[in-house]
Design a protein around this motif. Sequence first.
Motif, PDB file in Angstrom:
ATOM      1  N   ILE A  49       0.863  -1.183   0.000  1.00  0.00           N
ATOM      2  CA  ILE A  49       0.000   0.000   0.000  1.00  0.00           C
ATOM      3  C   ILE A  49       0.891   1.222   0.000  1.00  0.00           C
ATOM      4  N   ASN A  50       0.680   2.121  -0.955  1.00  0.00           N
ATOM      5  CA  ASN A  50       1.538   3.311  -1.014  1.00  0.00           C
ATOM      6  C   ASN A  50       0.879   4.492  -0.295  1.00  0.00           C
ATOM      7  N   SER A  51       1.518   5.651  -0.393  1.00  0.00           N
ATOM      8  CA  SER A  51       1.042   6.827   0.353  1.00  0.00           C
ATOM      9  C   SER A  51      -0.297   7.341  -0.158  1.00  0.00           C
ATOM     10  N   LYS A  52      -0.675   6.985  -1.388  1.00  0.00           N
ATOM     11  CA  LYS A  52      -1.989   7.373  -1.919  1.00  0.00           C
ATOM     12  C   LYS A  52      -3.073   6.436  -1.421  1.00  0.00           C
ATOM     13  N   GLY A  53      -2.666   5.334  -0.816  1.00  0.00           N
ATOM     14  CA  GLY A  53      -3.634   4.321  -0.415  1.00  0.00           C
ATOM     15  C   GLY A  53      -3.906   3.298  -1.493  1.00  0.00           C
ATOM     16  N   THR A  54      -3.126   3.342  -2.571  1.00  0.00           N
ATOM     17  CA  THR A  54      -3.276   2.375  -3.651  1.00  0.00           C
ATOM     18  C   THR A  54      -2.630   1.055  -3.243  1.00  0.00           C
ATOM     19  N   THR A  55      -3.357  -0.024  -3.429  1.00  0.00           N
ATOM     20  CA  THR A  55      -2.859  -1.355  -3.056  1.00  0.00           C
ATOM     21  C   THR A  55      -2.562  -2.177  -4.301  1.00  0.00           C
ATOM     22  N   THR A  56      -1.419  -2.813  -4.293  1.00  0.00           N
ATOM     23  CA  THR A  56      -1.024  -3.718  -5.372  1.00  0.00           C
ATOM     24  C   THR A  56      -0.840  -5.113  -4.782  1.00  0.00           C
ATOM     25  N   TYR A  57      -1.402  -6.112  -5.447  1.00  0.00           N
ATOM     26  CA  TYR A  57      -1.332  -7.491  -4.964  1.00  0.00           C
ATOM     27  C   TYR A  57      -0.538  -8.364  -5.925  1.00  0.00           C
ATOM     28  N   ALA A  58       0.087  -9.373  -5.357  1.00  0.00           N
ATOM     29  CA  ALA A  58       0.729 -10.388  -6.182  1.00  0.00           C
ATOM     30  C   ALA A  58      -0.343 -11.228  -6.870  1.00  0.00           C
ATOM     31  N   ASP A  59      -0.037 -11.713  -8.068  1.00  0.00           N
ATOM     32  CA  ASP A  59      -0.998 -12.529  -8.813  1.00  0.00           C
ATOM     33  C   ASP A  59      -1.427 -13.763  -8.019  1.00  0.00           C
ATOM     34  N   SER A  60      -0.509 -14.282  -7.219  1.00  0.00           N
ATOM     35  CA  SER A  60      -0.777 -15.530  -6.495  1.00  0.00           C
ATOM     36  C   SER A  60      -1.870 -15.389  -5.439  1.00  0.00           C
ATOM     37  N   VAL A  61      -2.175 -14.162  -5.023  1.00  0.00           N
ATOM     38  CA  VAL A  61      -3.165 -13.969  -3.963  1.00  0.00           C
ATOM     39  C   VAL A  61      -4.340 -13.104  -4.407  1.00  0.00           C
ATOM     40  N   GLN A  62      -4.300 -12.632  -5.636  1.00  0.00           N
ATOM     41  CA  GLN A  62      -5.329 -11.733  -6.163  1.00  0.00           C
ATOM     42  C   GLN A  62      -6.718 -12.333  -5.945  1.00  0.00           C
ATOM     43  N   GLY A  63      -7.598 -11.554  -5.342  1.00  0.00           N
ATOM     44  CA  GLY A  63      -8.974 -11.976  -5.148  1.00  0.00           C
ATOM     45  C   GLY A  63      -9.242 -12.779  -3.885  1.00  0.00           C
ATOM     46  N   ARG A  64      -8.183 -13.206  -3.188  1.00  0.00           N
ATOM     47  CA  ARG A  64      -8.357 -13.996  -1.964  1.00  0.00           C
ATOM     48  C   ARG A  64      -7.819 -13.285  -0.726  1.00  0.00           C
ATOM     49  N   ILE A  65      -6.833 -12.467  -0.932  1.00  0.00           N
ATOM     50  CA  ILE A  65      -6.153 -11.817   0.183  1.00  0.00           C
ATOM     51  C   ILE A  65      -6.224 -10.303  -0.025  1.00  0.00           C
ATOM     52  N   PHE A  66      -6.555  -9.604   1.066  1.00  0.00           N
ATOM     53  CA  PHE A  66      -6.760  -8.162   0.983  1.00  0.00           C
ATOM     54  C   PHE A  66      -6.019  -7.475   2.128  1.00  0.00           C
ATOM     55  N   SER A  67      -5.439  -6.330   1.842  1.00  0.00           N
ATOM     56  CA  SER A  67      -4.729  -5.575   2.864  1.00  0.00           C
ATOM     57  C   SER A  67      -5.345  -4.200   3.008  1.00  0.00           C
ATOM     58  N   SER A  68      -5.350  -3.687   4.232  1.00  0.00           N
ATOM     59  CA  SER A  68      -5.860  -2.355   4.484  1.00  0.00           C
ATOM     60  C   SER A  68      -4.972  -1.651   5.493  1.00  0.00           C
ATOM     61  N   ARG A  69      -5.044  -0.340   5.460  1.00  0.00           N
ATOM     62  CA  ARG A  69      -4.176   0.489   6.289  1.00  0.00           C
ATOM     63  C   ARG A  69      -5.020   1.562   6.944  1.00  0.00           C
ATOM     64  N   ASP A  70      -4.913   1.672   8.255  1.00  0.00           N
ATOM     65  CA  ASP A  70      -5.616   2.707   9.002  1.00  0.00           C
ATOM     66  C   ASP A  70      -4.562   3.598   9.650  1.00  0.00           C
ATOM     67  N   ASN A  71      -4.293   4.736   9.014  1.00  0.00           N
ATOM     68  CA  ASN A  71      -3.237   5.622   9.517  1.00  0.00           C
ATOM     69  C   ASN A  71      -3.613   6.256  10.858  1.00  0.00           C
ATOM     70  N   SER A  72      -4.905   6.422  11.107  1.00  0.00           N
ATOM     71  CA  SER A  72      -5.321   7.047  12.370  1.00  0.00           C
ATOM     72  C   SER A  72      -5.108   6.096  13.557  1.00  0.00           C
ATOM     73  N   LYS A  73      -5.211   4.787  13.299  1.00  0.00           N
ATOM     74  CA  LYS A  73      -5.027   3.788  14.361  1.00  0.00           C
ATOM     75  C   LYS A  73      -3.657   3.123  14.289  1.00  0.00           C
ATOM     76  N   ASN A  74      -2.883   3.486  13.272  1.00  0.00           N
ATOM     77  CA  ASN A  74      -1.539   2.911  13.097  1.00  0.00           C
ATOM     78  C   ASN A  74      -1.570   1.393  12.994  1.00  0.00           C
ATOM     79  N   ILE A  75      -2.503   0.898  12.186  1.00  0.00           N
ATOM     80  CA  ILE A  75      -2.646  -0.547  12.004  1.00  0.00           C
ATOM     81  C   ILE A  75      -2.625  -0.884  10.507  1.00  0.00           C
ATOM     82  N   LEU A  76      -1.867  -1.908  10.182  1.00  0.00           N
ATOM     83  CA  LEU A  76      -1.897  -2.505   8.848  1.00  0.00           C
ATOM     84  C   LEU A  76      -2.488  -3.897   9.014  1.00  0.00           C
ATOM     85  N   SER A  77      -3.455  -4.235   8.179  1.00  0.00           N
ATOM     86  CA  SER A  77      -4.127  -5.519   8.331  1.00  0.00           C
ATOM     87  C   SER A  77      -4.044  -6.346   7.057  1.00  0.00           C
TER      88      SER A  77
END
Length: 125
Positions: A49-77
């Motif tokens: 996840i970059n500073s714009k909030g754009t997420t890029t996934y590897a082909d091997s996990v596309q559609g099954r695995i998702f990442s999110s970032r909450d800058n206010s809570k300082n959590i990456l999930s």
Amino acid sequence: VQLVESGLGSVQAGGSLRLPCALSGVTWRYCVAWFRQAPGKEREGIAVINSKGTTTYADSVQGRIFSSRDNSKNILSLQMNSLKPEDAAMYYCAARYSGFSGCYSSSLDYKFFDYWGQGTQVTVS
């Protein structure tokens, strides 16, 4: 800068698991990412996840695995669904600082990242 994964995971094939990574000293200016490494294999980048909030996934996990970032809570999930035995690995969160203006890369190369968590084991049976 400190990154700490938690959520030691053991799940049956087809199940789901969520991994949090607590971020300290990592602001919106950092790229953040998830990697995994199985025994005898290279470290594989799966989501960034970059500073714009754009997420890029590897082909091997596309559609099954998702990442999110909450800058206010300082959590990456990382939300992992439909898990397969081949998803079993040590999972790491990572961060890279690219300057005051932010990090806008979509690189999943582990050599690009400067800061790493200690890792958390995911087992799929």
